[in-house]
Design an enzyme around this catalytic site. Structure first.
Site, short mmCIF file in Angstrom:
data_model
loop_
_atom_site.label_atom_id
_atom_site.label_comp_id
_atom_site.label_asym_id
_atom_site.label_seq_id
_atom_site.Cartn_x
_atom_site.Cartn_y
_atom_site.Cartn_z
N CYS A 149 10.25 -3.67 -9.48
CA CYS A 149 11.52 -3.52 -8.76
C CYS A 149 12.55 -4.54 -9.23
O CYS A 149 13.35 -5.04 -8.43
CB CYS A 149 11.31 -3.61 -7.26
SG CYS A 149 10.50 -5.12 -6.69
N GLY A 172 0.75 -1.24 0.00
CA GLY A 172 0.00 0.00 0.00
C GLY A 172 0.78 1.30 0.00
O GLY A 172 0.19 2.37 0.11
N GLY A 173 2.09 1.26 -0.14
CA GLY A 173 2.87 2.50 -0.16
C GLY A 173 2.49 3.40 -1.31
O GLY A 173 2.29 4.62 -1.13
N LYS A 174 2.38 2.85 -2.51
CA LYS A 174 2.02 3.65 -3.68
C LYS A 174 0.54 4.07 -3.61
O LYS A 174 0.17 5.17 -4.03
CB LYS A 174 2.32 2.88 -4.96
CG LYS A 174 3.80 2.54 -5.12
CD LYS A 174 4.05 1.65 -6.32
CE LYS A 174 5.50 1.23 -6.39
NZ LYS A 174 5.89 0.35 -5.23
#
Length: 478
Positions: free
Chosen positions: A406, A294-296
């Site tokens: 990534c 959920g960072g983005k």
């Protein structure tokens, strides 16, 4: 990997001794004391070493994910059954061992008078665990040797080698200052297949990339506002992405100022780039197709977008919801595979941070070179292409599609997108504007994509340098 060694041997020896000391000081176990409580067999610390050897074998021999093994609730019982201090020690041993496994093996193999017996895998893991403590962690040599011998005595497979374990580890302790620097300078830290992929993709940066991948990472925070203020409060610096970097954190991040009130979240600087590529977020409908943890998603929501977060894992989606609740951010969620999402009206923006080999995150996940391989890269590139094909159908006219992952491998990035564009002539790359990324100009490709690698963001303090390997691109219809 070339050594790039100075011609003056005395200068080289001094330089390499300093590098060896710095490596030990910056390892995740630096400062971790051996505070283990009594175990079921009466010897303090033995259960932790036994768990470390067992889990190292599970990673290197069976290809198990280290994150899964060390999960606090669902991890391997050998780990979850330990006390808090023992868990910290086991984690530090495993991370350091995997970052330097080839160096550790080279040291062991240099000192044995004859090769270790064929099939003596358990002995090899035991020696790796002992050597890791002596070479890279803040554990007294005597304790590391004594517990390794006890561990050998407790295992019928290794009991007859207890004398060898004692002699070999004691010698490693005596000779680490003279031998370790040269091994660090000349031994590639990771398996041959992984080193070859890095050499092929980054021939001019191979050595610095490999060195950085073998170094413990800093902690990067994406802050909601005032990065300069948070950097001052937390003792960090501000990176070109707006990220606050803390090189030598004191204590767990959950104890940092601002955690409870949701002022920031942990996210590598490179991982923060894709969500920032959309031309605008305020009021736009954007779907994050592979959203957890959920960072983005948090970046998109904080930027004012109306976000739909999708993930195919119920557990990961619950983790995402918990993270966003701490941050005070509200998004819609859907439990679904990205390629199964149906949205006839489409979205203004689609973010596909696709599953990949994760070779760009080896600093944080040093098990990856041992749990993944070339076949995985080929397979995952196919998965990414299928996701990208489906995502293109979810974008409204005039909308933007941001693809990222990534991986350091061009097969999962530049080459995969090149194939997509060849098959979808109505789509094109929207070049990234270099002016928006001062300090990261070298990360922008000739085609206008973003390509970061771990040797970027040089800094006079090595602990402040580097970032994850990431690929990101903006795609639009012509």
């Amino acid at each position: 990997m070339s050594g790039n060694r100075p011609s003056d041997s005395r200068h080289r020896g001094s330089q390499n001794r300093n590098r060896a000391k710095a490596s030990r000081a910056s390892s995740p176990g630096a400062g971790i004391k051996d505070q283990a409580k009594n175990t079921d067999d009466g010897k303090p610390g033995l259960a932790a070493r036994k768990a470390a050897a067992r889990l190292l074998a599970t990673v290197t021999e069976s290809g198990a994910s280290l994150d899964g093994l060390l999960d606090p609730t669902g991890g391997n019982p050998a780990f979850t059954g330990l006390g808090p201090q023992d868990r910290l020690l086991v984690r530090a041993i495993l991370l350091s061992a995997l970052r330097h496994l080839r160096v550790i093996d080279a040291f062991i193999d240099e000192l044995v008078t004859s090769p270790l017996p064929e099939g003596a895998k358990a002995l090899r893991q035991l020696l790796r665990v002992g050597a890791t403590q002596i070479l890279f962690l803040d554990v007294p040599d005597r304790a590391a040797v004594d517990l390794a011998v006890s561990l050998a005595d407790s295992d019928p497979r290794n009991r007859r080698f207890a004398g060898l374990v004692n002699a070999l580890l004691r010698r490693i302790g005596r000779e680490k200052e003279s031998r370790l620097p040269e091994l660090l300078a000349t031994t590639p830290p990771f398996p041959d297949w992984f080193v070859s992929r890095i050499q092929d993709a980054y021939p001019e940066h191979t050595d610095p990339i490999l060195r950085m991948l073998a170094a413990p990472p800093a902690i990067d925070l994406t802050v909601k506002s005032d990065p300069d203020g948070w950097a001052e409060r937390l003792g960090g610096i501000v990176l070109p992405t707006g990220t606050v970097r803390i090189a030598r954190p004191q204590g767990p991040v959950t104890a940092f100022e601002g955690f409870e009130e949701g002022a920031w979240w942990v996210q590598d600087a490179a991982a923060s780039i894709p969500a920032q590529l959309f031309s605008t977020l305020e009021g736009r409908e954007i779907v994050d197709l592979c959203a957890a943890p959920g960072g983005k998603t948090a970046q998109l929501a904080h930027g004012g977008a109306r976000v739909t977060a999708c993930d195919q894992s119920a557990n990961r989606l619950e983790r995402l919801k918990a993270n966003l609740a701490r941050l005070g951010l509200d998004v819609a969620t859907q439990l679904t595979r990205a390629q199964d999402l149906i949205a006839p009206e489409g979205f203004d923006g689609v973010l596909v941070d696709a599953p990949c080999s994760s070779t760009g995150t080896v600093r944080r996940h040093p098990d990856i070179p041992y749990t993944k391989g070339p076949d995985d890269i080929v397979r995952l590139a196919r998965v990414q292409r299928a996701l990208l094909d489906h995502a293109a159908g979810l974008v409204r006219p005039g909308g933007e599609l941001v693809f990222s992952n990534c991986s350091l491998d061009p097969l999962e990035g530049e080459m995969m997108v090149e194939g997509f564009l060849a098959d979808h002539p109505a789509w094109e790359i929207k070049p990234v504007e270099a002016g928006r990324w001062p300090g990261l100009e070298t990360a922008i490709t000739d085609m206008g994509e973003i390509r970061t690698h771990p040797a970027m963001l040089a800094h006079e303090d090595p602990a402040q340098a580097g970032l994850d390997g990431f690929y990101a691109v903006i795609l639009t219809r012509r």
